[in-house]
Enzyme design. Structure first.
Site, PDB file in Angstrom:
ATOM      1  N   GLY A   1       0.805  -1.227   0.000  1.00 38.96           N
ATOM      2  CA  GLY A   1       0.000   0.000   0.000  1.00 38.96           C
ATOM      3  C   GLY A   1       0.834   1.271   0.000  1.00 38.96           C
ATOM      4  O   GLY A   1       2.006   1.261  -0.400  1.00 38.96           O
ATOM      5  N   ASP A   2       0.252   2.354   0.501  1.00 46.37           N
ATOM      6  CA  ASP A   2       0.928   3.662   0.442  1.00 46.37           C
ATOM      7  C   ASP A   2       2.249   3.650   1.206  1.00 46.37           C
ATOM      8  O   ASP A   2       3.272   4.150   0.716  1.00 46.37           O
ATOM      9  CB  ASP A   2      -0.003   4.764   0.948  1.00 46.37           C
ATOM     10  CG  ASP A   2      -0.538   4.503   2.351  1.00 46.37           C
ATOM     11  OD1 ASP A   2      -0.534   3.340   2.782  1.00 46.37           O
ATOM     12  OD2 ASP A   2      -0.969   5.469   3.006  1.00 46.37           O
TER      13      ASP A   2
ATOM     14  N   THR B   1       4.129   1.057   1.841  1.00 41.36           N
ATOM     15  CA  THR B   1       5.066   0.206   1.089  1.00 41.36           C
ATOM     16  C   THR B   1       5.665   0.962  -0.091  1.00 41.36           C
ATOM     17  O   THR B   1       6.869   0.842  -0.374  1.00 41.36           O
ATOM     18  CB  THR B   1       4.313  -1.041   0.570  1.00 41.36           C
ATOM     19  OG1 THR B   1       3.706  -1.690   1.672  1.00 41.36           O
ATOM     20  CG2 THR B   1       5.247  -1.999  -0.143  1.00 41.36           C
TER      21      THR B   1
ATOM     22  N   ASP C   1      -8.436  -0.550   0.722  1.00 46.08           N
ATOM     23  CA  ASP C   1      -9.051   0.750   1.024  1.00 46.08           C
ATOM     24  C   ASP C   1      -9.192   1.621  -0.220  1.00 46.08           C
ATOM     25  O   ASP C   1      -9.906   2.621  -0.207  1.00 46.08           O
ATOM     26  CB  ASP C   1      -8.203   1.519   2.054  1.00 46.08           C
ATOM     27  CG  ASP C   1      -8.233   0.874   3.422  1.00 46.08           C
ATOM     28  OD1 ASP C   1      -8.974  -0.114   3.585  1.00 46.08           O
ATOM     29  OD2 ASP C   1      -7.522   1.353   4.322  1.00 46.08           O
TER      30      ASP C   1
ATOM     31  N   MET D   1     -13.815  -2.091   6.499  1.00 43.68           N
ATOM     32  CA  MET D   1     -12.502  -1.441   6.561  1.00 43.68           C
ATOM     33  C   MET D   1     -12.501  -0.108   5.831  1.00 43.68           C
ATOM     34  O   MET D   1     -13.389   0.173   5.028  1.00 43.68           O
ATOM     35  CB  MET D   1     -11.444  -2.368   5.988  1.00 43.68           C
ATOM     36  CG  MET D   1     -10.979  -3.371   7.009  1.00 43.68           C
ATOM     37  SD  MET D   1      -9.524  -4.251   6.454  1.00 43.68           S
ATOM     38  CE  MET D   1      -9.121  -5.148   7.948  1.00 43.68           C
TER      39      MET D   1
ATOM     40  N   ILE E   1     -13.317  -9.745   4.730  1.00 42.22           N
ATOM     41  CA  ILE E   1     -13.427  -9.224   3.366  1.00 42.22           C
ATOM     42  C   ILE E   1     -12.064  -9.090   2.684  1.00 42.22           C
ATOM     43  O   ILE E   1     -11.986  -8.855   1.494  1.00 42.22           O
ATOM     44  CB  ILE E   1     -14.196  -7.878   3.293  1.00 42.22           C
ATOM     45  CG1 ILE E   1     -13.410  -6.729   3.929  1.00 42.22           C
ATOM     46  CG2 ILE E   1     -15.579  -7.997   3.911  1.00 42.22           C
ATOM     47  CD1 ILE E   1     -13.987  -5.362   3.579  1.00 42.22           C
ATOM     48  N   ARG E   2     -10.992  -9.219   3.451  1.00 43.39           N
ATOM     49  CA  ARG E   2      -9.688  -9.083   2.788  1.00 43.39           C
ATOM     50  C   ARG E   2      -8.871 -10.379   2.792  1.00 43.39           C
ATOM     51  O   ARG E   2      -7.824 -10.448   2.155  1.00 43.39           O
ATOM     52  CB  ARG E   2      -8.883  -7.937   3.406  1.00 43.39           C
ATOM     53  CG  ARG E   2      -8.350  -8.202   4.785  1.00 43.39           C
ATOM     54  CD  ARG E   2      -7.404  -7.095   5.246  1.00 43.39           C
ATOM     55  NE  ARG E   2      -6.519  -7.607   6.258  1.00 43.39           N
ATOM     56  CZ  ARG E   2      -5.686  -6.883   6.973  1.00 43.39           C
ATOM     57  NH1 ARG E   2      -5.628  -5.586   6.781  1.00 43.39           N
ATOM     58  NH2 ARG E   2      -4.898  -7.429   7.864  1.00 43.39           N
TER      59      ARG E   2
END
Ligand SMILES: Nc1ncnc2c1ncn2[C@@H]1O[C@H](COP(=O)(O)OP(=O)(O)OP(=O)(O)O)[C@@H](O)[C@H]1O
Ligand SMILES: O=P(O)(O)OC[C@H]1O[C@](O)(CO)[C@@H](O)[C@@H]1O
Ligand SMILES: [Mg+2]
Length: 510
Positions: free
Chosen positions: A191-192, A194, A222, A265, A379-380
Site C-alpha cells: 500500500g501507500d 510500502t 481501502d 474497513m 473481506i480481505r
C-alpha cells in the site's frame, strides 16, 4: 519539449505544446552510462507473432484527465505500460525478487504468480526469489525460491504465500541485501506505506549506481492510492462485504424495529463502505471518515433512524472503521500506533451500536433490536474474484515489461483504464479519499436518501465544524479532490454546496 529533472524527488517532467505534461518515470540509463540493450525475446515468441502493435510505441502516454474543456490545457500524462522492442536485461542476467508488505488484500497471490509466470514465460527468467515476511525479510530471513510450478495454484488462496509485515523498513540493510544477493529486479507489492518504502529503496539504489530496477505494484483494499483508477482486491472486498450486509438486512427485517450495523474497513477512505452501499441497495445509511456526522438533534443520526424505522420497520447502517473517530475519542482516548506508525483506531462499530441502543433505551418511545456485524478481516482474507484476477495479471505483466525495459522507481497502475508507469512520488504524496462534493457521494445520498449531516446556516448547508475529524485534514487544512474528477456542482461563495443545486445534478454523465 523541455525536460526538467531533479529536486529531492528527481521528477522527470517533459512538457509539450498545448499544455502537455509527461510525468515520466526514471530509467536505469538516467544514471548508468552506455547500458547495452537487447531485442525483446517476445519478438521471437510464437504467442505474439500474430499480434500487431504488441510493442508499445516509445512516445505513447496516457492522460490523467479525460474530461477536458475546449481551451483547457492537455494536462498531466503518464508513460504507457507494456513491452518495448528493446530490453535492458539479458534473460540469464535477471535475478528478480518479490516482496509483499502491509495488510492483506485479495489478489496478492495472483500478482506473485503472474510476476513469476510473466518473467519466466515471456522473458525466460529462472532466477526469482520470494522475500519472506515483508521488508524485514530482506535482512532477517531466508528467501523462498519461486518458479511457475511453485506458484501454479496460489491464486486460489487468500493471503500471501510470502508472508507480510508492518514496520521493519531498514533501507540500508535492505539495499545491502539486494546488492549482496545480486538481485537486479525488485518487485514490491503493498500500500501507500510500502510504496514510500519502495521509493527510498530506489533512491538508495540510485545513489549506489546499481543496475537494479525497482517496480511497485500498489495494493490496498481501502483504494486509497491516488492517481490510479482502482487498486486490485477492492472489487473482491466490496463483493465480500455484500454477505455481511445481507446478513445484517435479514436479521434486521426479521424483527420489529430491527437495526443491522456493519463495520467495514477503510481507515481514512470510505471507498469500501461507499461502493458496498451502492452495490447492496439494502443500506439505509453509510457513514465514512470523509463525511462527518452527529448523533443528537435535528438532522442527526438518531432522528434519521427513528424516521426510517417508522417508515420501514427496519434499517441497515454501514460504517467505515475510520468514520466518527473524533466522536469516539470523546469517550475513549488512545494514541496507539501499529509497527508502521499507522494510528490504531477505536472500534467505531461497537461504539455506535452501544450509543444507538442506549439512546432508544433512554428515550423509551421505541424498542429496537440491534445486531452488530464486524466482517473486517473476512473481506480481505479471501482470494480475489474473477475481475480482480484479470486486473492482477495485467498489473504483474506491466511491472515485468517495465523492469525489463529498464524503467525503475515506478508504480504500475490503471489510469483511465490504461496501464501506466507512475513515478513513486505521485502515489505517495497524498491519499485518495472520497470527495463528498463529488458526484459519486451525491449518487450514494440519492440512493440511500440519508441525511447529509450538514446543518443549515443562513439557508446554506455546512458541516458541523467541530466534528470534522482533524486527522483527515491535509497539510493546508483542505482535502484534495481526486484530480481527474470534476466537482459535481459549483461551489457557493464559502465553499459549501447549496442543497438546491445538488438536486439539479446532471446524472447523464457517467
Ligand atoms: N515513509 C516510509 N518510509 C519507508 N518505509 C515505510 C514508510 N512508511 C511505511 N513504510 C514501510 O512499508 C511497509 C508497509 O507499510 P504499512 O504498514 O503502512 O502498510 P501499507 O503498505 O500502507 O499497506 P496498508 O494498505 O495495508 O496499510 C512497512 O514495512 C513500513 O515499515
Ligand atoms: O490489522 P491490520 O492487519 O494492521 O490492518 C488493518 C488495516 O489494514 C487495512 O486493511 C489496509 O490494508 C485497513 O483497512 C485496516 O485499517
Ligand atoms: Mg497504508
Amino acid at each position: 519539449m523541455g525536460l526538467s529533472s531533479g529536486d529531492g524527488t528527481r521528477m522527470k517532467v517533459v512538457t509539450g505544446d498545448a499544455g502537455y505534461v509527461l510525468e515520466d518515470v526514471p530509467h536505469l540509463s538516467d544514471y548508468i552510462a552506455d547500458l547495452p540493450t537487447y531485442p525483446n525475446p517476445l519478438r521471437s515468441n510464437p504467442a505474439y507473432a500474430v499480434v500487431k502493435q504488441y510493442f508499445v510505441h516509445v512516445d505513447d502516454t496516457v492522460p490523467q484527465k479525460v474530461v477536458v474543456h475546449k481551451d483547457g490545457p492537455r494536462g498531466i500524462h503518464f508513460r504507457r505500460a507494456g513491452p518495448r522492442q528493446q530490453v535492458y536485461f539479458e534473460t540469464d542476467e535477471v535475478h528478480a525478487c518479490i516482496v509483499t508488505c502491509g495488510g492483506l488484500c485479495p489478489g496478492l497471490n495472483t500478482v506473485i504468480r503472474e510476476i513469476v509466470c510473466g518473467l519466466n514465460y515471456m522473458y525466460g527468467v529462472t532466477k526469482i526469489l520470494g522475500i519472506d515476511g515483508g521488508y524485514r525479510g530482506f535482512y532477517s530471513k531466508n528467501t523462498i525460491t519461486l518458479n511457475p510450478k511453485v506458484v501454479n495454484d496460489i491464486h486460489k488462496r487468500g493471503g500471501t504465500i510470502l508472508g507480510t509485515s508492518r514496520g521493519g523498513h531498514d533501507t540500508m540493510k535492505i539495499v545491502d541485501s539486494i546488492q549482496d544477493r545480486g538481485i537486479n529486479q525488485v518487485y514490491i507489492i503493498g500500500g501507500d506505506g510500502t510504496q514510500k518504502g519502495a521509493s527510498v529503496i530506489y533512491e538508495e539504489i540510485r545513489q549506489r549506481g546499481l543496475k537494479v530496477a525497482v517496480a511497485g505494484i500498489p495494493k490496498t483494499i481501502d483504494n486509497d492510492i491516488p492517481v490510479i483508477d482502482k487498486s486490485f482486491g477492492f472489487d473482491t472486498a466490496v463483493e465480500e462485504a455484500q454477505r455481511a450486509i445481507n446478513a445484517a438486512h435479514v436479521e434486521a427485517e426479521s424483527v420489529e424495529n430491527g437495526i443491522g450495523v456493519v463495520k467495514l474497513m477503510g481507515r481514512y477512505s470510505g471507498f469500501i463502505a461507499m461502493y458496498a452501499t451502492l452495490a447492496s441497495r439494502d443500506v439505509d445509511c453509510c457513514l465514512i471518515p470523509e463525511s462527518p456526522f452527529f448523533l443528537e438533534g435535528k438532522g442527526g443520526l438518531y432522528e434519521f433512524i427513528e424516521k426510517r424505522l417508522k417508515e420501514n420497520g427496519h434499517m441497515v447502517i454501514v460504517i467505515a472503521e475510520g468514520a466518527g473517530q473524533d466522536l469516539v475519542a470523546e469517550s475513549l482516548q488512545s494514541n496507539q500506533q501499529d509497527a508502521s506508525g499507522n494510528r490504531l483506531l477505536q472500534d467505531v462499530g461497537l461504539w455506535i451500536s452501544h450509543k444507538i441502543r442506549d439512546h432508544f433505551a433512554r428515550q423509551q418511545k421505541m424498542g429496537i433490536t440491534l445486531k452488530y456485524i464486524d466482517p473486517t478481516y473476512m473481506i480481505r482474507a479471501v482470494p480475489s474474484n474473477a475481475s480482480d484476477n484479470v486486473n492482477c495479471t495485467l498489473l504483474a505483466q506491466s511491472a515485468v515489461h517495465g523492469a525489463m525495459a529498464g524503467f525503475t522507481g515506478f508504480t504500475v497502475g490503471l489510469v483511465n483504464t490504461r496501464h501506466t508507469y507512475i513515478p513513486f512520488n505521485r502515489v505517495t504524496e497524498r491519499q485518495n479519499k472520497v470527495v463528498i462534493t463529488d458526484r459519486m457521494w451525491a449518487r450514494l445520498l440519492s440512493s440511500t436518501n440519508q441525511p447529509s449531516f450538514l446543518v443549515l446556516k443562513d439557508g446554506v448547508e455546512e458541516a458541523k465544524e467541530e466534528e470534522e475529524p482533524s486527522f483527515l485534514r491535509s497539510k493546508n487544512g483542505v482535502e484534495e479532490a481526486k484530480e481527474e474528477e470534476e466537482p459535481s456542482f459549483s461551489r457557493s461563495k464559502n465553499g459549501v454546496e447549496e442543497a438546491k443545486e445538488k438536486k439539479g445534478l446532471d446524472v447523464r454523465e457517467a
